[in-house]
Design a protein around this motif. Structure first.
Motif, PDB file in Angstrom:
ATOM      1  N   THR A  55      -4.452  11.490   6.503  1.00  0.00           N
ATOM      2  CA  THR A  55      -3.703  10.351   5.981  1.00  0.00           C
ATOM      3  C   THR A  55      -4.573   9.614   4.973  1.00  0.00           C
ATOM      4  OG1 THR A  55      -2.526  10.116   8.077  1.00  0.00           O
ATOM      5  CG2 THR A  55      -2.453   8.233   6.574  1.00  0.00           C
TER       6      THR A  55
ATOM      7  N   VAL B  44      -7.883   7.634   5.674  1.00  0.00           N
ATOM      8  CA  VAL B  44      -7.672   6.771   6.837  1.00  0.00           C
ATOM      9  C   VAL B  44      -8.059   7.508   8.116  1.00  0.00           C
ATOM     10  CG1 VAL B  44      -5.957   5.494   8.181  1.00  0.00           C
ATOM     11  CG2 VAL B  44      -5.818   5.524   5.671  1.00  0.00           C
TER      12      VAL B  44
ATOM     13  N   ARG C   8      -4.630   6.251   2.115  1.00  0.00           N
ATOM     14  CA  ARG C   8      -3.997   4.969   1.774  1.00  0.00           C
ATOM     15  C   ARG C   8      -4.538   4.513   0.416  1.00  0.00           C
ATOM     16  NH1 ARG C   8      -4.100   0.513   6.073  1.00  0.00           N
ATOM     17  NH2 ARG C   8      -2.172   1.555   6.561  1.00  0.00           N
ATOM     18  N   ARG C   9      -3.628   3.986  -0.404  1.00  0.00           N
ATOM     19  CA  ARG C   9      -4.024   3.387  -1.680  1.00  0.00           C
ATOM     20  C   ARG C   9      -3.440   1.990  -1.716  1.00  0.00           C
ATOM     21  NH1 ARG C   9      -2.978   6.484  -7.215  1.00  0.00           N
ATOM     22  NH2 ARG C   9      -0.871   6.571  -6.389  1.00  0.00           N
ATOM     23  N   GLU C  10      -4.310   1.011  -1.873  1.00  0.00           N
ATOM     24  CA  GLU C  10      -3.858  -0.368  -1.977  1.00  0.00           C
ATOM     25  C   GLU C  10      -3.384  -0.619  -3.400  1.00  0.00           C
ATOM     26  OE1 GLU C  10      -3.560  -2.282   0.694  1.00  0.00           O
ATOM     27  OE2 GLU C  10      -4.497  -0.712   1.882  1.00  0.00           O
TER      28      GLU C  10
ATOM     29  N   THR D 184       0.302  11.688   3.321  1.00  0.00           N
ATOM     30  CA  THR D 184      -0.174  12.604   4.349  1.00  0.00           C
ATOM     31  C   THR D 184      -0.262  14.001   3.768  1.00  0.00           C
ATOM     32  OG1 THR D 184       0.918  11.271   6.032  1.00  0.00           O
ATOM     33  CG2 THR D 184       0.292  13.502   6.659  1.00  0.00           C
TER      34      THR D 184
ATOM     35  N   TYR E  24      -7.478   6.215  -3.658  1.00  0.00           N
ATOM     36  CA  TYR E  24      -7.148   6.428  -2.247  1.00  0.00           C
ATOM     37  C   TYR E  24      -8.401   6.347  -1.387  1.00  0.00           C
ATOM     38  CZ  TYR E  24      -2.683   8.356  -3.788  1.00  0.00           C
ATOM     39  OH  TYR E  24      -1.449   8.525  -4.354  1.00  0.00           O
TER      40      TYR E  24
ATOM     41  N   SER F 287       0.834  -1.202   0.000  1.00  0.00           N
ATOM     42  CA  SER F 287       0.000   0.000   0.000  1.00  0.00           C
ATOM     43  C   SER F 287       0.866   1.246   0.000  1.00  0.00           C
ATOM     44  CB  SER F 287      -0.947   0.013   1.203  1.00  0.00           C
ATOM     45  OG  SER F 287      -0.223   0.138   2.397  1.00  0.00           O
ATOM     46  N   GLU F 288       0.282   2.310  -0.484  1.00  0.00           N
ATOM     47  CA  GLU F 288       0.934   3.616  -0.493  1.00  0.00           C
ATOM     48  C   GLU F 288       0.219   4.492   0.524  1.00  0.00           C
ATOM     49  OE1 GLU F 288       1.750   7.372  -3.536  1.00  0.00           O
ATOM     50  OE2 GLU F 288       0.540   5.677  -4.207  1.00  0.00           O
ATOM     51  N   ILE F 289       0.983   5.109   1.398  1.00  0.00           N
ATOM     52  CA  ILE F 289       0.444   6.007   2.416  1.00  0.00           C
ATOM     53  C   ILE F 289       0.877   7.422   2.064  1.00  0.00           C
ATOM     54  CG2 ILE F 289       0.425   6.623   4.861  1.00  0.00           C
ATOM     55  CD1 ILE F 289      -0.687   3.874   4.490  1.00  0.00           C
TER      56      ILE F 289
END
Length: 163
Positions: free
Chosen positions: A156, A95, A158-160, A6, A92, A2-4
């Protein structure tokens, strides 16, 4: 995998008489409001900028310019929903949100849960994923002198990714 990401958001508006004070989409009892092209919801604006920034999609002014009459008096909660839709289209999901309103008065603690619930609903989150804090400026600067209000936010995303 995953890509996080911010994003950081900040906004400020002047205090003005004869206006409604709206924070996170919630009307707050006060003898003043905030000056702005839309409803001047400083908290919703900061969170919107944080969402857009996390996905590198610019800022609130690019999407909702104050020169566009469509947004005059608009509810800023719409801006939050739009930012959410944009990041979701890029894969995305939001989160969590951590935010702070800086305002000398009125005391806002009794509005915390209502604001968190309104923001969570607009962002498709559980209330536990939305933090809203309230601070004063200790009588320092424009906020402390009662001339303006500020808000800050961190979001935040997140992209899986397949992998």
């Amino acid at each position: 995998m995953s890509e996080i990401r911010t994003g950081l958001g900040w906004d400020v508006h002047r205090i003005a008489g004869g206006k409604s004070l709206i924070l996170g989409g919630v009307p707050v009892a006060a003898e003043f409001g905030l000056e702005g092209h839309s409803d001047a919801d400083v908290l919703a604006h900061a969170i919107t900028d944080a969402i857009l920034g996390a996905a590198a999609l610019g800022d609130i002014g690019m999407h909702f310019p104050d020169t566009d009459l469509r947004w005059q008096g608009a509810e800023s909660i719409r801006f939050l929903r739009h930012a959410r839709e944009l990041v979701e289209r890029q894969g995305y999901r939001i989160v969590n949100v951590d935010s702070t309103v800086i305002l000398e008065r009125p005391k806002l603690k009794d509005y915390r849960l209502l604001i968190r619930e309104k923001l969570a609903q607009a962002l498709g989150l559980e209330v536990e994923s939305v933090s809203v804090k309230f601070k004063t400026a200790e009588k320092v600067g424009p906020v402390g002198e009662g001339r303006s209000a500020e808000a800050q936010a961190i979001v935040t995303l997140r992209r899986e990714q397949a992998g």
